[in-house]
Every structure is written in C-alpha cells, then in structure tokens.
Scaffold this active site. Structure first.
Site, mmCIF file in Angstrom:
data_model
loop_
_atom_site.group_PDB
_atom_site.id
_atom_site.type_symbol
_atom_site.label_atom_id
_atom_site.label_comp_id
_atom_site.label_asym_id
_atom_site.label_seq_id
_atom_site.Cartn_x
_atom_site.Cartn_y
_atom_site.Cartn_z
ATOM 1 N N VAL A 187 -2.521 0.995 12.543
ATOM 2 C CA VAL A 187 -2.197 0.481 13.872
ATOM 3 C C VAL A 187 -1.210 1.470 14.474
ATOM 4 O O VAL A 187 -0.224 1.847 13.827
ATOM 5 C CB VAL A 187 -1.573 -0.932 13.800
ATOM 6 C CG1 VAL A 187 -1.132 -1.406 15.184
ATOM 7 C CG2 VAL A 187 -2.552 -1.914 13.169
ATOM 8 N N GLU B 260 -5.467 -0.052 -1.799
ATOM 9 C CA GLU B 260 -4.351 0.706 -2.355
ATOM 10 C C GLU B 260 -3.311 0.859 -1.266
ATOM 11 O O GLU B 260 -3.655 1.093 -0.106
ATOM 12 C CB GLU B 260 -4.824 2.085 -2.831
ATOM 13 C CG GLU B 260 -5.658 2.002 -4.080
ATOM 14 C CD GLU B 260 -6.842 2.949 -4.073
ATOM 15 O OE1 GLU B 260 -7.111 3.571 -3.023
ATOM 16 O OE2 GLU B 260 -7.502 3.044 -5.103
ATOM 17 N N ASN C 91 5.817 1.538 0.674
ATOM 18 C CA ASN C 91 5.555 0.938 1.988
ATOM 19 C C ASN C 91 5.812 -0.572 1.914
ATOM 20 O O ASN C 91 4.890 -1.378 1.809
ATOM 21 C CB ASN C 91 4.123 1.243 2.444
ATOM 22 C CG ASN C 91 3.870 0.829 3.874
ATOM 23 O OD1 ASN C 91 4.590 0.012 4.435
ATOM 24 N ND2 ASN C 91 2.827 1.387 4.451
ATOM 25 N N TYR D 260 0.391 -7.707 2.796
ATOM 26 C CA TYR D 260 -0.705 -7.990 1.872
ATOM 27 C C TYR D 260 -0.383 -9.148 0.932
ATOM 28 O O TYR D 260 -1.209 -10.023 0.703
ATOM 29 C CB TYR D 260 -1.071 -6.743 1.079
ATOM 30 C CG TYR D 260 -1.568 -5.609 1.941
ATOM 31 C CD1 TYR D 260 -2.507 -5.813 2.941
ATOM 32 C CD2 TYR D 260 -1.099 -4.317 1.764
ATOM 33 C CE1 TYR D 260 -2.957 -4.775 3.741
ATOM 34 C CE2 TYR D 260 -1.551 -3.271 2.557
ATOM 35 C CZ TYR D 260 -2.481 -3.504 3.549
ATOM 36 O OH TYR D 260 -2.921 -2.476 4.328
#
Length: 150
Positions: free
Chosen positions: A69, A101, A106, A113
């Site tokens: 994004v 992955e 991050n 997630y």
C-alpha cells in the site's frame, strides 16, 4: 475502496506501487507480468488508494506473493481489506490455507497478520536483503481461510 482484478496491462502501475513500498528487491513490470501469467495467480488492486495484493493458489493452499500500500495511504485498513478479500478469492480457487512471509523486523505487518488469525509456522534465516548489504529473517505465517471479517 474500489477493488478490482488486475491484469498484465496493470503491471507498470503495480511495479510503481511496489517500488514505493519496498526499498530493496523491487519487482519491475516484467517480473509482475510474468507472475500474473502463472496459473492460479491473481492480483486485487485498490484503485483509490494505490495498494495491491498478489496471491497464488494451488493444491488446496495459497500464498501471498506480495502486498503493498502506498505510504501516503497506510494506516487506513487498506492492507487488512486486501488480505481479507484475497482470502475469500483463494477459497473460491479451492484453497483452505493462506501462507505468507513477512520481514521479522516489520512489526506493523506482523501485528496486522496476527490480528487476522495468522500464526508463525517457520522462519527463513537471512531471507530479505536489507540496507547496507545486511540480511533479515522472514517469518512464515499461516492461517486457515476464509479469514473472519471482524
């Protein structure tokens, strides 16, 4: 948000988004078009915000190949909406699980997630190229699909 299927004609625009999202290992239009040509691969593009997700589904499983994004559109729920929509599309393609992955550094993506129900199932040592020639690990995450929309 206006999601639509992307085609190889969108490869240059997808590559431009990818370049804004990733500083290392950027995919060019040719690489994106080649991936789009592989069986079971689809891309959902948010035309409003400039975000997309590429997924490949085969053999009852699916994998997020990339998700991006544009920086100016982040923190608005776009990535979450892309993952949810892609999970539904993967189910339509016969998949029961979705893998991905993510860079172990991050934290924002990992939180996204995990909030969607993904769990860590592995680690790939030195998977991603990082600045200054360093390497960073990838976490391998898995979720049963479709993901729950909450």
């Amino acid at each position: 948000m206006r999601l639509r299927d992307a085609s190889s004609a969108d490869a240059p625009a997808l590559a431009a988004i990818h370049a804004q999202c990733f500083s290392m290992e950027v995919w060019d239009a040719a690489a994106i078009a080649a991936l789009l040509a592989t069986p079971g691969t689809f891309v959902l593009l948010d035309e409003d915000a400039g975000g997309f997700i590429m997924v490949r589904a085969a053999g009852g499983e699916s994998e997020v190949l990339t998700l991006g994004v544009k920086p100016a559109a982040r923190r608005r729920g776009i990535a979450k909406a892309l993952v949810l929509s892609a999970s539904e599309r993967a189910v339509e393609a016969g998949a029961a699980v979705l893998f991905l992955e993510v860079n172990a550094a991050n934290n924002a993506a990992i939180a996204l997630y995990k909030g969607l129900g993904f769990g860590e199932v592995g680690r790939r040592k030195d998977y991603y190229l990082a600045p200054h020639g360093m390497r960073e690990d990838a976490l391998v995450l898995r979720a049963s699909i479709p993901l729950m929309r909450v």
